[in-house]
Design an enzyme around this catalytic site. Structure first.
Site, PDB file in Angstrom:
ATOM      1  N   MET A  27       0.850  -1.189   0.000  1.00  0.00           N
ATOM      2  CA  MET A  27       0.000   0.000   0.000  1.00  0.00           C
ATOM      3  C   MET A  27       0.893   1.248   0.000  1.00  0.00           C
ATOM      4  O   MET A  27       0.458   2.343   0.378  1.00  0.00           O
ATOM      5  CB  MET A  27      -0.935  -0.005   1.209  1.00  0.00           C
ATOM      6  CG  MET A  27      -1.898  -1.196   1.162  1.00  0.00           C
ATOM      7  SD  MET A  27      -3.469  -0.925   1.995  1.00  0.00           S
ATOM      8  CE  MET A  27      -2.935  -0.720   3.670  1.00  0.00           C
ATOM      9  N   LEU A  30       6.861   3.056   1.236  1.00  0.00           N
ATOM     10  CA  LEU A  30       7.757   1.909   1.387  1.00  0.00           C
ATOM     11  C   LEU A  30       8.799   2.162   2.466  1.00  0.00           C
ATOM     12  O   LEU A  30       9.344   3.258   2.584  1.00  0.00           O
ATOM     13  CB  LEU A  30       8.439   1.616   0.049  1.00  0.00           C
ATOM     14  CG  LEU A  30       7.479   1.332  -1.114  1.00  0.00           C
ATOM     15  CD1 LEU A  30       8.274   1.039  -2.377  1.00  0.00           C
ATOM     16  CD2 LEU A  30       6.528   0.175  -0.804  1.00  0.00           C
ATOM     17  N   HIS A  31       9.069   1.137   3.237  1.00  0.00           N
ATOM     18  CA  HIS A  31      10.073   1.204   4.316  1.00  0.00           C
ATOM     19  C   HIS A  31      10.974  -0.022   4.179  1.00  0.00           C
ATOM     20  O   HIS A  31      10.716  -0.896   3.317  1.00  0.00           O
ATOM     21  CB  HIS A  31       9.362   1.269   5.674  1.00  0.00           C
ATOM     22  CG  HIS A  31       8.381   0.163   5.890  1.00  0.00           C
ATOM     23  ND1 HIS A  31       8.758  -1.149   6.089  1.00  0.00           N
ATOM     24  CD2 HIS A  31       7.029   0.159   5.900  1.00  0.00           C
ATOM     25  CE1 HIS A  31       7.691  -1.902   6.227  1.00  0.00           C
ATOM     26  NE2 HIS A  31       6.612  -1.142   6.104  1.00  0.00           N
ATOM     27  N   HIS A  34       9.411  -3.419   3.409  1.00  0.00           N
ATOM     28  CA  HIS A  34       9.018  -3.641   2.004  1.00  0.00           C
ATOM     29  C   HIS A  34      10.249  -3.932   1.139  1.00  0.00           C
ATOM     30  O   HIS A  34      10.214  -4.778   0.257  1.00  0.00           O
ATOM     31  CB  HIS A  34       8.356  -2.388   1.413  1.00  0.00           C
ATOM     32  CG  HIS A  34       7.012  -2.073   1.969  1.00  0.00           C
ATOM     33  ND1 HIS A  34       6.754  -0.911   2.655  1.00  0.00           N
ATOM     34  CD2 HIS A  34       5.850  -2.763   1.939  1.00  0.00           C
ATOM     35  CE1 HIS A  34       5.475  -0.883   3.002  1.00  0.00           C
ATOM     36  NE2 HIS A  34       4.903  -1.991   2.593  1.00  0.00           N
ATOM     37  N   LYS A 148       5.068  -9.345   9.620  1.00  0.00           N
ATOM     38  CA  LYS A 148       4.524  -8.402  10.609  1.00  0.00           C
ATOM     39  C   LYS A 148       2.996  -8.555  10.647  1.00  0.00           C
ATOM     40  O   LYS A 148       2.392  -8.533  11.703  1.00  0.00           O
ATOM     41  CB  LYS A 148       4.899  -6.974  10.243  1.00  0.00           C
ATOM     42  CG  LYS A 148       4.077  -5.987  10.999  1.00  0.00           C
ATOM     43  CD  LYS A 148       4.745  -4.696  11.225  1.00  0.00           C
ATOM     44  CE  LYS A 148       3.824  -3.829  12.052  1.00  0.00           C
ATOM     45  NZ  LYS A 148       2.612  -3.495  11.311  1.00  0.00           N
ATOM     46  N   SER A 185       4.387   1.189   7.560  1.00  0.00           N
ATOM     47  CA  SER A 185       4.132   2.483   6.908  1.00  0.00           C
ATOM     48  C   SER A 185       3.518   3.465   7.898  1.00  0.00           C
ATOM     49  O   SER A 185       3.744   4.669   7.832  1.00  0.00           O
ATOM     50  CB  SER A 185       3.190   2.298   5.725  1.00  0.00           C
ATOM     51  OG  SER A 185       3.728   1.364   4.845  1.00  0.00           O
TER      52      SER A 185
HETATM   53  O1  PAF Z   1      -0.123  -5.524   3.932  1.00  0.00           O
HETATM   54  C1  PAF Z   1      -0.534  -4.677   3.104  1.00  0.00           C
HETATM   55  O2  PAF Z   1       0.142  -3.695   2.758  1.00  0.00           O
HETATM   56  C2  PAF Z   1      -1.925  -4.845   2.497  1.00  0.00           C
HETATM   57  O3  PAF Z   1      -2.801  -5.403   3.428  1.00  0.00           O
HETATM   58  C3  PAF Z   1      -1.917  -5.649   1.197  1.00  0.00           C
HETATM   59  C4  PAF Z   1      -1.452  -7.079   1.416  1.00  0.00           C
HETATM   60  C5  PAF Z   1      -1.021  -4.975   0.160  1.00  0.00           C
HETATM   61  C6  PAF Z   1      -3.348  -5.722   0.610  1.00  0.00           C
HETATM   62  O4  PAF Z   1      -3.854  -4.459   0.335  1.00  0.00           O
END
Ligand code: PAF
Length: 279
Positions: A27, A30-31, A34, A148, A185
């Site tokens: 979503m 990014l950190h 990710h 997490k 995030s």
């Molecule tokens: O963990 C997340 O960032 C969200 O729940 C995901 C898996 C991208 C689904 O929107």
């Protein structure tokens, strides 16, 4: 790096020569957590697709959705630094949902009835709606998720198997800040004092791990509840030790010799979660 805004243009671009093909759904904002998923995906696949999409149906609360951080330009810059060969999918809501922005209904094997599922009604139906859509539209060989969100990972793995989707669901370890705070995030919404306070969640899990075999789970649970009563800023939402496959809570009257610890707390309006293997 190629950026796509519609699934149609992305599907047209994909071909069988790209396999193995890995996907990292995110979503955004990014950190390093990710980045560890993206780096692993780049190592293990010929082609990697990263999606950046704030999925509205997984927010049980409008305020939480409206305050969710957005940093697309910075995200694209970070991704480019890792690899110039990746594909990035940044859809608008209607590319995924059309006009009906609502979750589908999935059988989640009861895994959504506790913890995040119990506290955030509809959350996992929303997550699974978007993930099932991605997996059935792009057919990645591998999809990467952070541990997490342990319950989310388990539910996505469950639904992938029950829908007979061939994608391998790969969980990657939590990346922590130096004080133990799990990267998220939402941490970008915390100031430095709040980041210190937030590390209390990991401290609590570590305390539980080192004391789990010395006392009954009931005593441990009461002690954890007591720590949070002495804290004005942090409000405990739940602390639970459960079987890591079924999420069923362990026996209250026995010491904990196996299981997985889960914790959620509010720092002001920000909800934090963390988990740790207790064995
Ligand atoms: O963990 C997340 O960032 C969200 O729940 C995901 C898996 C991208 C689904 O929107």
């Amino acid at each position: 790096m190629k950026v796509f805004q519609t699934s149609h243009s992305l599907v047209e671009y994909l071909s069988d020569e790209i396999r193995p093909f890995g996907m990292v759904p995110t979503m955004g904002t990014l950190h390093p957590g990710h980045l560890s998923l993206i780096e692993r995906a780049v190592k293990e696949n010929q082609t990697v697709l990263i999606s950046i999409f704030i999925n509205p149906t997984q927010f049980d609360n409008k305020m939480d959705l409206n305050s969710y951080p957005i940093n697309i330009d910075e995200d694209l810059r970070i991704i480019k630094k890792i690899s110039k060969n990746v594909l990035v999918y940044v859809p608008k809501v209607d590319d995924i949902y059309g006009r009906k922005v609502e979750s589908k209904s999935f059988e989640l094997g009861g895994l959504d009835e506790v913890m995040e599922g119990e506290k955030r009604p509809g959350h996992f139906q929303g997550v699974v709606t978007v993930i099932a859509h991605f997996l059935k539209t792009f057919y990645p060989d591998n999809a990467y998720f952070g541990e997490k969100d342990f319950q989310q990972l388990l539910i996505i793995d469950h639904i992938t198997r029950s829908m007979k989707i061939k994608t391998r669901i790969i969980g990657c370890p939590i990346i922590r800040e130096s004080n133990g705070l799990a990267m998220s995030s939402r941490n970008s919404l915390l100031n430095s004092n709040e980041r210190k306070l937030a590390s209390k969640l990991f401290e609590t899990l570590q305390f539980a791990k080192s004391n789990a075999k010395k006392m009954t789970y009931r005593t441990l649970k009461n002690m954890v509840g007591g720590f949070f009563e002495n804290h004005n800023e942090l409000t405990l939402d739940y602390f639970r030790i459960a079987d890591p496959k079924t999420l069923k809570e362990i026996h209250l009257e026995r010491p904990v010799d196996q299981g997985h610890g889960f914790i959620a707390a509010y720092l002001g309006k920000i909800r934090l979660i963390d988990n740790l293997d207790m064995s």
